[in-house]
Design an enzyme around this catalytic site. Structure first.
Site, PDB file in Angstrom:
ATOM      1  N   ARG A 186       0.839  -1.200   0.000  1.00 53.87           N
ATOM      2  CA  ARG A 186       0.000   0.000   0.000  1.00 53.87           C
ATOM      3  C   ARG A 186       0.871   1.245   0.000  1.00 53.87           C
ATOM      4  NH1 ARG A 186      -4.928  -1.773   4.121  1.00 53.87           N
ATOM      5  NH2 ARG A 186      -5.347  -3.732   3.028  1.00 53.87           N
ATOM      6  N   ARG A 246       2.075   0.794  10.422  1.00 49.60           N
ATOM      7  CA  ARG A 246       1.642   1.207   9.093  1.00 49.60           C
ATOM      8  C   ARG A 246       2.821   1.130   8.135  1.00 49.60           C
ATOM      9  NH1 ARG A 246      -2.990   3.651   7.818  1.00 49.60           N
ATOM     10  NH2 ARG A 246      -3.404   3.991  10.022  1.00 49.60           N
ATOM     11  N   GLU A 299      -6.650  -1.137  15.410  1.00 52.05           N
ATOM     12  CA  GLU A 299      -7.249  -2.030  14.418  1.00 52.05           C
ATOM     13  C   GLU A 299      -6.288  -3.149  14.014  1.00 52.05           C
ATOM     14  OE1 GLU A 299      -8.566  -0.082  10.838  1.00 52.05           O
ATOM     15  OE2 GLU A 299      -8.578  -1.978   9.740  1.00 52.05           O
ATOM     16  N   SER A 340     -10.486  -6.169   9.867  1.00 53.12           N
ATOM     17  CA  SER A 340     -11.656  -5.468   9.372  1.00 53.12           C
ATOM     18  C   SER A 340     -12.473  -6.500   8.618  1.00 53.12           C
ATOM     19  CB  SER A 340     -11.189  -4.344   8.447  1.00 53.12           C
ATOM     20  OG  SER A 340     -12.212  -3.421   8.223  1.00 53.12           O
ATOM     21  N   ARG A 388       0.754  -6.563  12.491  1.00 53.66           N
ATOM     22  CA  ARG A 388       0.148  -5.937  13.667  1.00 53.66           C
ATOM     23  C   ARG A 388      -0.056  -6.955  14.787  1.00 53.66           C
ATOM     24  NH1 ARG A 388      -4.133  -1.267  11.564  1.00 53.66           N
ATOM     25  NH2 ARG A 388      -2.555  -0.073  10.422  1.00 53.66           N
TER      26      ARG A 388
END
Length: 425
Positions: free
Chosen positions: A262, A277, A349, A352, A391
RNA sequence: GGUGAGGUGGCUGAGUGGUCGAAAGCAACGGUUUUGAAAACCGUCGAGGGUUCAUAGCCCUCCCAGGGUUCAAAUCCCUGCCUCACCGCCA
Protein backbone atom coordinates in the site's frame (compact mmCIF):
# COMPACT_ATOMS: atom_id res chain seq x y z
CA UNK A 1 -21.67 -1.17 -8.21
CA UNK A 2 -25.27 -0.53 -7.30
CA UNK A 3 -28.10 -2.04 -9.27
CA UNK A 4 -28.77 0.35 -12.17
CA UNK A 5 -32.45 -0.54 -11.97
CA UNK A 6 -32.62 0.77 -8.42
CA UNK A 7 -30.99 3.97 -9.53
CA UNK A 8 -33.73 4.41 -12.07
CA UNK A 9 -36.70 3.41 -10.00
CA UNK A 10 -35.75 4.36 -6.47
CA UNK A 11 -33.24 7.15 -6.90
CA UNK A 12 -34.32 9.28 -3.95
CA UNK A 13 -34.43 6.28 -1.65
CA UNK A 14 -30.86 5.37 -2.61
CA UNK A 15 -29.78 8.96 -2.16
CA UNK A 16 -31.18 8.97 1.38
CA UNK A 17 -29.43 5.74 2.27
CA UNK A 18 -26.14 6.98 0.90
CA UNK A 19 -26.47 10.08 3.04
CA UNK A 20 -25.87 7.80 6.06
CA UNK A 21 -22.28 7.48 4.95
CA UNK A 22 -22.06 11.18 4.19
CA UNK A 23 -22.22 10.72 0.44
CA UNK A 24 -24.24 13.14 -1.58
CA UNK A 25 -25.69 11.53 -4.68
CA UNK A 26 -26.03 13.82 -7.66
CA UNK A 27 -29.58 12.84 -8.51
CA UNK A 28 -30.13 15.61 -11.05
CA UNK A 29 -27.23 14.54 -13.24
CA UNK A 30 -28.18 10.90 -12.95
CA UNK A 31 -31.77 11.57 -13.90
CA UNK A 32 -30.71 13.57 -16.93
CA UNK A 33 -28.18 11.00 -18.15
CA UNK A 34 -30.73 8.27 -17.69
CA UNK A 35 -33.31 10.22 -19.68
CA UNK A 36 -30.88 10.64 -22.55
CA UNK A 37 -29.85 7.04 -22.40
CA UNK A 38 -33.40 5.85 -22.70
CA UNK A 39 -34.27 7.84 -25.82
CA UNK A 40 -30.99 7.16 -27.51
CA UNK A 41 -31.03 3.46 -26.78
CA UNK A 42 -34.54 2.98 -28.09
CA UNK A 43 -33.69 4.87 -31.25
CA UNK A 44 -30.49 2.93 -31.80
CA UNK A 45 -32.19 -0.40 -31.31
CA UNK A 46 -34.92 0.52 -33.76
CA UNK A 47 -32.34 1.36 -36.40
CA UNK A 48 -30.50 -1.89 -35.73
CA UNK A 49 -33.73 -3.74 -36.16
CA UNK A 50 -34.34 -1.97 -39.47
CA UNK A 51 -30.84 -2.78 -40.68
CA UNK A 52 -31.22 -6.45 -39.79
CA UNK A 53 -34.50 -6.66 -41.69
CA UNK A 54 -32.98 -5.07 -44.80
CA UNK A 55 -29.98 -7.38 -44.79
CA UNK A 56 -32.28 -10.36 -44.64
CA UNK A 57 -34.36 -9.00 -47.48
CA UNK A 58 -31.28 -8.57 -49.64
CA UNK A 59 -30.16 -12.07 -48.88
CA UNK A 60 -33.48 -13.48 -50.01
CA UNK A 61 -33.68 -11.34 -53.13
CA UNK A 62 -30.21 -12.39 -54.13
CA UNK A 63 -31.03 -16.03 -53.61
CA UNK A 64 -34.08 -15.58 -55.83
CA UNK A 65 -31.91 -13.99 -58.51
CA UNK A 66 -33.56 -10.59 -58.34
CA UNK A 67 -31.89 -7.23 -58.87
CA UNK A 68 -30.66 -5.99 -55.48
CA UNK A 69 -29.34 -2.59 -56.54
CA UNK A 70 -32.39 -0.58 -55.37
CA UNK A 71 -32.40 -2.38 -52.03
CA UNK A 72 -28.75 -1.54 -51.46
CA UNK A 73 -29.44 2.11 -52.09
CA UNK A 74 -32.27 2.16 -49.54
CA UNK A 75 -30.15 0.63 -46.83
CA UNK A 76 -27.33 3.12 -47.21
CA UNK A 77 -28.98 5.98 -45.33
CA UNK A 78 -30.10 3.78 -42.48
CA UNK A 79 -26.54 2.57 -42.05
CA UNK A 80 -24.99 6.00 -41.66
CA UNK A 81 -27.69 7.15 -39.26
CA UNK A 82 -27.16 4.01 -37.24
CA UNK A 83 -23.44 4.38 -36.83
CA UNK A 84 -23.95 7.95 -35.60
CA UNK A 85 -26.46 6.75 -33.03
CA UNK A 86 -24.28 3.87 -31.95
CA UNK A 87 -21.32 6.16 -31.38
CA UNK A 88 -23.19 8.59 -29.19
CA UNK A 89 -24.91 5.79 -27.30
CA UNK A 90 -21.57 4.17 -26.57
CA UNK A 91 -20.18 7.48 -25.34
CA UNK A 92 -23.20 8.06 -23.14
CA UNK A 93 -23.07 4.58 -21.67
CA UNK A 94 -19.40 4.99 -20.87
CA UNK A 95 -20.20 8.21 -19.08
CA UNK A 96 -23.08 6.67 -17.15
CA UNK A 97 -20.96 3.70 -16.23
CA UNK A 98 -18.17 5.95 -14.95
CA UNK A 99 -20.68 7.68 -12.73
CA UNK A 100 -22.11 4.38 -11.47
CA UNK A 101 -18.67 2.92 -10.73
CA UNK A 102 -17.88 5.90 -8.54
CA UNK A 103 -20.93 5.52 -6.29
CA UNK A 104 -20.21 3.71 -3.01
CA UNK A 105 -22.24 0.84 -1.62
CA UNK A 106 -25.44 1.47 0.30
CA UNK A 107 -24.91 0.84 4.03
CA UNK A 108 -26.96 -1.89 5.70
CA UNK A 109 -29.84 -0.57 7.78
CA UNK A 110 -28.10 -1.67 10.98
CA UNK A 111 -25.10 0.57 10.32
CA UNK A 112 -24.95 3.35 12.92
CA UNK A 113 -24.95 6.95 11.77
CA UNK A 114 -21.86 9.03 12.20
CA UNK A 115 -19.07 10.79 10.38
CA UNK A 116 -15.78 9.65 11.86
CA UNK A 117 -14.26 6.71 13.69
CA UNK A 118 -15.24 8.40 16.94
CA UNK A 119 -18.83 7.51 16.09
CA UNK A 120 -18.12 3.80 15.76
CA UNK A 121 -20.03 1.67 18.22
CA UNK A 122 -18.30 -0.74 20.57
CA UNK A 123 -19.98 -4.12 20.29
CA UNK A 124 -18.04 -6.13 22.86
CA UNK A 125 -14.67 -6.49 24.52
CA UNK A 126 -12.75 -9.69 25.19
CA UNK A 127 -10.02 -10.17 27.77
CA UNK A 128 -8.61 -7.69 30.25
CA UNK A 129 -5.68 -5.44 29.49
CA UNK A 130 -2.90 -6.69 31.75
CA UNK A 131 -1.56 -4.60 34.62
CA UNK A 132 2.19 -4.21 34.45
CA UNK A 133 4.45 -3.69 37.46
CA UNK A 134 6.63 -1.62 35.14
CA UNK A 135 6.15 0.90 32.37
CA UNK A 136 5.27 -1.21 29.29
CA UNK A 137 7.35 -0.35 26.23
CA UNK A 138 6.11 -0.13 22.70
CA UNK A 139 7.08 -2.74 20.12
CA UNK A 140 9.82 -0.58 18.59
CA UNK A 141 11.71 -0.36 21.84
CA UNK A 142 11.06 -4.00 22.63
CA UNK A 143 12.22 -5.17 19.22
CA UNK A 144 15.27 -2.96 19.02
CA UNK A 145 16.22 -3.85 22.57
CA UNK A 146 16.58 -7.52 21.64
CA UNK A 147 18.27 -6.45 18.41
CA UNK A 148 15.87 -8.30 16.15
CA UNK A 149 13.69 -5.54 14.74
CA UNK A 150 15.58 -3.10 12.55
CA UNK A 151 13.97 -0.15 10.83
CA UNK A 152 17.17 1.65 9.93
CA UNK A 153 18.52 -1.14 7.79
CA UNK A 154 15.15 -1.38 6.08
CA UNK A 155 15.25 2.37 5.44
CA UNK A 156 18.68 1.95 3.87
CA UNK A 157 17.77 -0.88 1.55
CA UNK A 158 14.34 0.44 0.65
CA UNK A 159 13.07 3.50 2.49
CA UNK A 160 10.74 4.50 5.28
CA UNK A 161 7.84 2.31 6.41
CA UNK A 162 9.68 -0.98 5.98
CA UNK A 163 11.15 -3.33 8.54
CA UNK A 164 13.79 -6.02 8.81
CA UNK A 165 13.12 -8.84 11.26
CA UNK A 166 15.85 -11.21 12.34
CA UNK A 167 16.27 -14.60 13.95
CA UNK A 168 13.51 -15.58 16.37
CA UNK A 169 11.61 -12.39 15.52
CA UNK A 170 11.35 -13.43 11.88
CA UNK A 171 10.41 -16.88 13.04
CA UNK A 172 7.71 -15.54 15.33
CA UNK A 173 6.29 -13.58 12.43
CA UNK A 174 6.24 -16.70 10.27
CA UNK A 175 4.79 -18.73 13.12
CA UNK A 176 1.88 -16.34 13.41
CA UNK A 177 0.97 -16.70 9.75
CA UNK A 178 1.23 -20.50 9.88
CA UNK A 179 -0.81 -20.64 13.04
CA UNK A 180 -3.56 -18.52 11.51
CA UNK A 181 -3.71 -20.57 8.32
CA UNK A 182 -3.79 -23.84 10.23
CA UNK A 183 -6.54 -22.61 12.52
CA UNK A 184 -8.75 -21.39 9.68
CA UNK A 185 -8.28 -24.47 7.54
CA UNK A 186 -8.53 -27.03 10.32
CA UNK A 187 -11.09 -25.47 12.61
CA UNK A 188 -13.14 -23.00 10.57
CA UNK A 189 -13.61 -24.79 7.27
CA UNK A 190 -11.66 -22.46 5.00
CA UNK A 191 -9.74 -23.73 1.99
CA UNK A 192 -6.21 -22.42 1.69
CA UNK A 193 -5.34 -20.75 -1.60
CA UNK A 194 -2.09 -19.35 -2.87
CA UNK A 195 -2.68 -16.58 -5.37
CA UNK A 196 -0.79 -14.10 -7.54
CA UNK A 197 0.52 -10.98 -5.82
CA UNK A 198 0.12 -8.97 -8.99
CA UNK A 199 -3.26 -8.31 -10.56
CA UNK A 200 -4.73 -6.68 -13.64
CA UNK A 201 -7.05 -3.65 -13.65
CA UNK A 202 -10.18 -5.73 -14.18
CA UNK A 203 -9.62 -7.46 -10.86
CA UNK A 204 -9.15 -4.15 -9.07
CA UNK A 205 -12.32 -2.81 -10.63
CA UNK A 206 -14.12 -5.96 -9.52
CA UNK A 207 -13.38 -5.46 -5.84
CA UNK A 208 -13.70 -1.67 -5.98
CA UNK A 209 -10.12 -0.34 -5.65
CA UNK A 210 -10.39 1.06 -9.16
CA UNK A 211 -11.27 3.46 -10.61
CA UNK A 212 -11.42 5.66 -7.51
CA UNK A 213 -8.43 4.67 -5.42
CA UNK A 214 -5.56 4.23 -7.81
CA UNK A 215 -3.29 6.49 -5.72
CA UNK A 216 -3.33 3.92 -2.89
CA UNK A 217 -1.84 1.26 -5.15
CA UNK A 218 1.60 0.38 -6.44
CA UNK A 219 1.48 0.12 -10.19
CA UNK A 220 4.19 -1.82 -11.95
CA UNK A 221 6.13 -0.51 -14.88
CA UNK A 222 6.19 -2.60 -18.00
CA UNK A 223 3.97 -3.42 -20.91
CA UNK A 224 1.41 -5.44 -18.94
CA UNK A 225 -0.44 -2.95 -16.72
CA UNK A 226 -0.27 -4.78 -13.41
CA UNK A 227 -0.56 -3.69 -9.82
CA UNK A 228 0.79 -5.12 -6.57
CA UNK A 229 -2.09 -6.35 -4.45
CA UNK A 230 -3.13 -4.12 -1.54
CA UNK A 231 -4.82 -7.15 0.06
CA UNK A 232 -5.50 -10.79 -0.80
CA UNK A 233 -9.14 -9.78 -1.10
CA UNK A 234 -8.42 -8.69 -4.66
CA UNK A 235 -7.03 -11.91 -6.18
CA UNK A 236 -9.11 -14.26 -4.02
CA UNK A 237 -12.45 -12.53 -4.58
CA UNK A 238 -11.75 -12.25 -8.30
CA UNK A 239 -11.31 -16.00 -8.57
CA UNK A 240 -15.05 -16.07 -9.16
CA UNK A 241 -15.21 -13.15 -11.58
CA UNK A 242 -17.36 -14.08 -14.61
CA UNK A 243 -18.22 -17.44 -13.09
CA UNK A 244 -21.52 -19.13 -12.33
CA UNK A 245 -21.33 -21.65 -9.50
CA UNK A 246 -24.00 -24.22 -8.68
CA UNK A 247 -25.92 -23.34 -5.53
CA UNK A 248 -24.98 -26.59 -3.80
CA UNK A 249 -21.30 -25.60 -3.83
CA UNK A 250 -22.02 -22.62 -1.60
CA UNK A 251 -20.78 -21.28 0.66
CA UNK A 252 -17.21 -21.05 -0.65
CA UNK A 253 -14.70 -20.13 2.04
CA UNK A 254 -11.09 -19.34 1.24
CA UNK A 255 -8.11 -18.25 3.28
CA UNK A 256 -4.91 -16.89 1.85
CA UNK A 257 -1.62 -15.65 3.23
CA UNK A 258 -0.12 -12.90 1.10
CA UNK A 259 1.96 -9.79 1.32
CA UNK A 260 0.03 -6.55 0.89
CA UNK A 261 1.42 -3.43 -0.70
CA UNK A 262 0.00 0.00 0.00
CA UNK A 263 1.30 3.40 -0.97
CA UNK A 264 -0.29 4.98 2.12
CA UNK A 265 -0.81 8.12 0.10
CA UNK A 266 -2.70 10.50 2.31
CA UNK A 267 -1.47 9.07 5.58
CA UNK A 268 1.85 10.89 5.64
CA UNK A 269 2.87 11.52 9.22
CA UNK A 270 0.46 8.95 10.67
CA UNK A 271 1.93 6.03 12.58
CA UNK A 272 5.39 6.74 11.23
CA UNK A 273 6.92 4.92 14.16
CA UNK A 274 7.21 1.16 14.04
CA UNK A 275 5.40 -1.60 12.21
CA UNK A 276 1.84 -0.39 12.50
CA UNK A 277 1.64 1.21 9.09
CA UNK A 278 4.02 -0.20 6.49
CA UNK A 279 4.13 -0.12 2.72
CA UNK A 280 4.51 -3.89 2.78
CA UNK A 281 2.94 -6.20 5.31
CA UNK A 282 1.57 -9.71 5.48
CA UNK A 283 -1.95 -10.71 6.12
CA UNK A 284 -3.97 -13.89 6.36
CA UNK A 285 -7.24 -13.09 4.67
CA UNK A 286 -10.64 -14.76 4.90
CA UNK A 287 -13.00 -14.60 1.92
CA UNK A 288 -16.49 -16.01 1.54
CA UNK A 289 -18.97 -16.34 -1.30
CA UNK A 290 -22.49 -16.99 -0.09
CA UNK A 291 -26.15 -16.87 -1.02
CA UNK A 292 -27.68 -13.43 -0.44
CA UNK A 293 -29.93 -14.59 2.39
CA UNK A 294 -26.95 -16.04 4.27
CA UNK A 295 -24.54 -13.16 4.11
CA UNK A 296 -25.12 -11.52 7.48
CA UNK A 297 -24.90 -14.82 9.29
CA UNK A 298 -21.71 -15.44 7.32
CA UNK A 299 -20.35 -12.09 8.46
CA UNK A 300 -20.82 -13.13 12.08
CA UNK A 301 -19.01 -16.39 11.33
CA UNK A 302 -16.15 -14.65 9.61
CA UNK A 303 -15.80 -12.21 12.49
CA UNK A 304 -15.81 -15.09 14.97
CA UNK A 305 -13.04 -16.85 13.03
CA UNK A 306 -10.87 -13.74 13.20
CA UNK A 307 -11.64 -13.28 16.89
CA UNK A 308 -10.70 -16.91 17.56
CA UNK A 309 -7.10 -16.13 16.60
CA UNK A 310 -6.85 -13.40 19.20
CA UNK A 311 -8.52 -15.58 21.81
CA UNK A 312 -6.08 -18.42 21.21
CA UNK A 313 -3.23 -15.94 21.48
CA UNK A 314 -4.87 -14.53 24.61
CA UNK A 315 -4.70 -10.98 23.36
CA UNK A 316 -7.36 -8.58 24.69
CA UNK A 317 -9.44 -6.92 22.03
CA UNK A 318 -12.70 -5.21 21.29
CA UNK A 319 -15.08 -5.34 18.35
CA UNK A 320 -16.59 -2.16 16.95
CA UNK A 321 -19.29 -1.63 14.35
CA UNK A 322 -18.17 1.00 11.90
CA UNK A 323 -20.45 3.97 11.48
CA UNK A 324 -21.73 5.12 8.08
CA UNK A 325 -19.02 7.68 7.65
CA UNK A 326 -16.20 5.22 8.37
CA UNK A 327 -17.09 2.17 6.26
CA UNK A 328 -15.17 1.57 3.08
CA UNK A 329 -16.35 2.33 -0.42
CA UNK A 330 -17.50 -1.20 -1.31
CA UNK A 331 -18.77 -2.40 2.06
CA UNK A 332 -22.38 -2.51 3.26
CA UNK A 333 -21.34 -3.27 6.82
CA UNK A 334 -18.00 -3.56 8.58
CA UNK A 335 -16.79 -4.71 11.97
CA UNK A 336 -13.31 -3.80 13.07
CA UNK A 337 -11.42 -5.82 15.62
CA UNK A 338 -9.06 -3.72 17.69
CA UNK A 339 -6.32 -5.33 19.76
CA UNK A 340 -5.02 -3.87 23.00
CA UNK A 341 -1.53 -2.40 22.70
CA UNK A 342 0.00 -1.74 26.14
CA UNK A 343 2.76 0.39 24.59
CA UNK A 344 0.17 2.83 23.26
CA UNK A 345 -2.41 2.18 25.98
CA UNK A 346 -4.92 1.93 23.16
CA UNK A 347 -6.96 -0.46 21.09
CA UNK A 348 -5.65 -0.54 17.52
CA UNK A 349 -7.25 -2.03 14.42
CA UNK A 350 -5.98 -5.52 13.63
CA UNK A 351 -8.84 -6.79 11.46
CA UNK A 352 -11.66 -5.47 9.37
CA UNK A 353 -14.52 -7.79 8.45
CA UNK A 354 -17.03 -6.69 5.84
CA UNK A 355 -20.09 -7.80 3.98
CA UNK A 356 -20.15 -6.35 0.47
CA UNK A 357 -23.52 -7.89 -0.36
CA UNK A 358 -23.77 -7.92 -4.18
CA UNK A 359 -21.74 -4.75 -4.75
CA UNK A 360 -18.51 -6.50 -5.75
CA UNK A 361 -20.35 -9.42 -7.31
CA UNK A 362 -22.16 -7.09 -9.70
CA UNK A 363 -18.90 -5.52 -10.80
CA UNK A 364 -17.37 -8.96 -11.20
CA UNK A 365 -20.42 -10.76 -12.56
CA UNK A 366 -19.85 -13.43 -9.92
CA UNK A 367 -23.01 -15.48 -9.78
CA UNK A 368 -24.57 -18.72 -8.66
CA UNK A 369 -27.27 -20.83 -10.25
CA UNK A 370 -30.09 -21.60 -7.83
CA UNK A 371 -31.08 -25.26 -7.79
CA UNK A 372 -33.77 -25.74 -10.38
CA UNK A 373 -33.44 -24.16 -13.79
CA UNK A 374 -33.80 -20.64 -12.52
CA UNK A 375 -31.74 -17.64 -13.60
CA UNK A 376 -28.26 -17.03 -12.24
CA UNK A 377 -28.19 -14.60 -9.32
CA UNK A 378 -25.44 -12.43 -7.94
CA UNK A 379 -23.48 -13.85 -5.04
CA UNK A 380 -22.74 -11.98 -1.86
CA UNK A 381 -19.06 -11.54 -1.05
CA UNK A 382 -17.40 -11.05 2.31
CA UNK A 383 -13.89 -10.76 3.56
CA UNK A 384 -11.90 -9.95 6.62
CA UNK A 385 -8.40 -10.03 7.98
CA UNK A 386 -7.74 -13.10 10.01
CA UNK A 387 -5.41 -11.35 10.91
CA UNK A 388 -2.90 -8.73 9.85
CA UNK A 389 0.32 -10.58 10.67
CA UNK A 390 2.56 -7.57 11.28
CA UNK A 391 0.15 -5.94 13.67
CA UNK A 392 -0.38 -9.23 15.45
CA UNK A 393 3.36 -9.44 15.96
CA UNK A 394 3.26 -5.95 17.43
CA UNK A 395 0.47 -7.04 19.77
CA UNK A 396 2.35 -10.16 20.88
CA UNK A 397 5.52 -8.18 21.55
CA UNK A 398 3.74 -5.57 23.61
CA UNK A 399 1.40 -7.89 25.50
CA UNK A 400 3.97 -10.60 26.22
CA UNK A 401 6.87 -8.33 27.20
CA UNK A 402 8.61 -8.91 30.49
CA UNK A 403 10.30 -6.42 32.75
CA UNK A 404 13.79 -7.64 31.78
CA UNK A 405 13.07 -6.84 28.13
CA UNK A 406 12.45 -10.41 27.04
CA UNK A 407 9.31 -11.58 25.30
CA UNK A 408 7.42 -14.74 26.20
CA UNK A 409 5.95 -16.86 23.41
CA UNK A 410 2.18 -17.36 23.54
CA UNK A 411 1.28 -20.95 24.26
CA UNK A 412 -0.59 -21.37 20.97
CA UNK A 413 2.55 -20.54 19.00
CA UNK A 414 4.92 -22.91 20.79
CA UNK A 415 4.38 -25.76 18.27
CA UNK A 416 5.56 -23.36 15.56
CA UNK A 417 8.65 -22.03 17.31
CA UNK A 418 10.96 -25.02 17.19
CA UNK A 419 11.66 -25.04 20.89
CA UNK A 420 12.03 -21.31 21.38
CA UNK A 421 9.95 -20.30 24.42
CA UNK A 422 11.23 -16.81 24.96
CA UNK A 423 12.95 -14.11 22.94
CA UNK A 424 15.68 -12.17 24.67
CA UNK A 425 18.87 -10.35 23.84
C1' G B 1 12.43 -15.84 -26.92
C1' G B 2 11.27 -19.30 -31.52
C1' U B 3 7.81 -22.50 -34.31
C1' G B 4 3.01 -24.66 -34.84
C1' A B 5 -2.26 -25.33 -33.33
C1' G B 6 -6.32 -23.18 -31.06
C1' G B 7 -9.88 -19.84 -28.17
C1' U B 8 -17.87 -21.26 -29.68
C1' G B 9 -23.43 -21.90 -24.39
C1' G B 10 -22.46 -24.87 -17.04
C1' C B 11 -18.92 -28.67 -19.59
C1' U B 12 -17.27 -31.45 -24.26
C1' G B 13 -17.64 -30.21 -29.24
C1' A B 14 -19.71 -29.17 -34.87
C1' G B 15 -20.25 -24.93 -37.77
C1' U B 16 -19.87 -23.62 -46.48
C1' G B 17 -20.28 -14.89 -45.35
C1' G B 18 -26.92 -14.67 -45.79
C1' U B 19 -33.81 -17.61 -41.09
C1' C B 20 -26.99 -19.38 -36.81
C1' G B 21 -28.04 -17.58 -30.94
C1' A B 22 -25.56 -21.43 -33.15
C1' A B 23 -25.68 -29.18 -34.62
C1' A B 24 -24.59 -33.13 -31.34
C1' G B 25 -23.33 -35.17 -26.60
C1' C B 26 -22.91 -34.55 -21.22
C1' A B 27 -24.83 -32.11 -17.03
C1' A B 28 -29.27 -29.74 -15.16
C1' C B 29 -34.63 -29.24 -14.81
C1' G B 30 -40.01 -30.99 -15.69
C1' G B 31 -42.85 -35.36 -16.87
C1' U B 32 -44.13 -40.77 -18.03
C1' U B 33 -42.88 -45.51 -15.91
C1' U B 34 -41.56 -47.56 -10.63
C1' U B 35 -43.24 -49.39 -3.74
C1' G B 36 -38.72 -46.15 -4.10
C1' A B 37 -34.37 -45.39 -6.90
C1' A B 38 -31.68 -46.41 -11.34
C1' A B 39 -32.34 -47.22 -16.48
C1' A B 40 -35.41 -46.03 -20.62
C1' C B 41 -38.63 -42.66 -23.11
C1' C B 42 -40.92 -37.56 -23.94
C1' G B 43 -40.17 -32.44 -23.13
C1' U B 44 -37.48 -27.91 -21.38
C1' C B 45 -32.78 -25.92 -21.25
C1' G B 46 -26.95 -19.84 -22.86
C1' A B 47 -26.10 -14.82 -20.98
C1' G B 48 -26.80 -9.55 -20.75
C1' G B 49 -29.87 -5.42 -21.95
C1' G B 50 -34.16 -2.28 -23.75
C1' U B 51 -39.52 -1.52 -23.64
C1' U B 52 -43.34 -2.91 -20.05
C1' C B 53 -47.26 -3.45 -14.08
C1' A B 54 -45.21 -8.02 -16.07
C1' U B 55 -40.19 -13.39 -14.49
C1' A B 56 -46.35 -12.04 -20.94
C1' G B 57 -45.06 -10.32 -25.75
C1' C B 58 -41.81 -7.52 -28.96
C1' C B 59 -36.86 -5.77 -29.87
C1' C B 60 -31.36 -5.23 -29.35
C1' U B 61 -26.41 -7.10 -28.12
C1' C B 62 -23.00 -11.09 -27.25
C1' C B 63 -19.49 -17.25 -30.49
C1' C B 64 -11.68 -14.40 -26.12
C1' A B 65 -10.95 -8.62 -26.51
C1' G B 66 -10.45 -4.32 -29.72
C1' G B 67 -10.44 -2.52 -34.64
C1' G B 68 -11.49 -3.33 -40.09
C1' U B 69 -13.89 -5.31 -44.89
C1' U B 70 -19.36 -6.13 -46.38
C1' C B 71 -26.08 -4.53 -47.64
C1' A B 72 -24.92 -8.88 -44.31
C1' A B 73 -19.40 -11.73 -40.10
C1' A B 74 -18.94 -17.14 -35.20
C1' U B 75 -17.27 -17.62 -40.38
C1' C B 76 -12.69 -12.99 -44.13
C1' C B 77 -8.42 -9.27 -42.61
C1' C B 78 -5.29 -6.68 -38.69
C1' U B 79 -3.76 -6.05 -33.48
C1' G B 80 -3.74 -7.67 -28.50
C1' C B 81 -4.57 -11.25 -24.60
C1' C B 82 -4.87 -16.23 -23.20
C1' U B 83 -4.43 -21.72 -23.79
C1' C B 84 -2.00 -26.15 -25.71
C1' A B 85 2.38 -28.72 -28.10
C1' C B 86 7.52 -28.77 -29.31
C1' C B 87 12.38 -26.13 -29.11
C1' G B 88 15.68 -22.59 -26.54
C1' C B 89 16.64 -20.21 -21.78
C1' C B 90 15.77 -20.28 -16.59
C1' A B 91 14.34 -20.46 -10.35
Amino acid sequence: MLDPKLLRNALDDIANKLAVRGYELDTATLRELEEQRKTLQVETQNLQSEKNASAKLIGRAKAAGEDIAPLLKAVEECGSKLSLCEDSLRALQTKLNDVLMAIPNVPHESVPEGQTEDDNVELRTWGEPKEYAFEPKDHVDIGENVGLLDFETAAKITGSRFAVMKGPMARLHRALAQFMLDTHTQEHGYEEVNVPFMVNPDSLRGTGQLPKFEEDLYKLRGNRELYLIPTAEVPVTNMLRDEIVPEQELPLKFTSHTPCFRSEAGSAGRDVRGMIRQHQFEKVELVQFVKPEDSYEALDGLLAAAEAILQKLELPYRVVTLCGGDIGFSAAKTYDIEVWLPGQQKYREISSCSNFEDFQARRMQARFRPTGSKKPELLHTLNGSGLAVGRTLVAVLENYQNEDGSISIPEALLPYMGGVTEISS
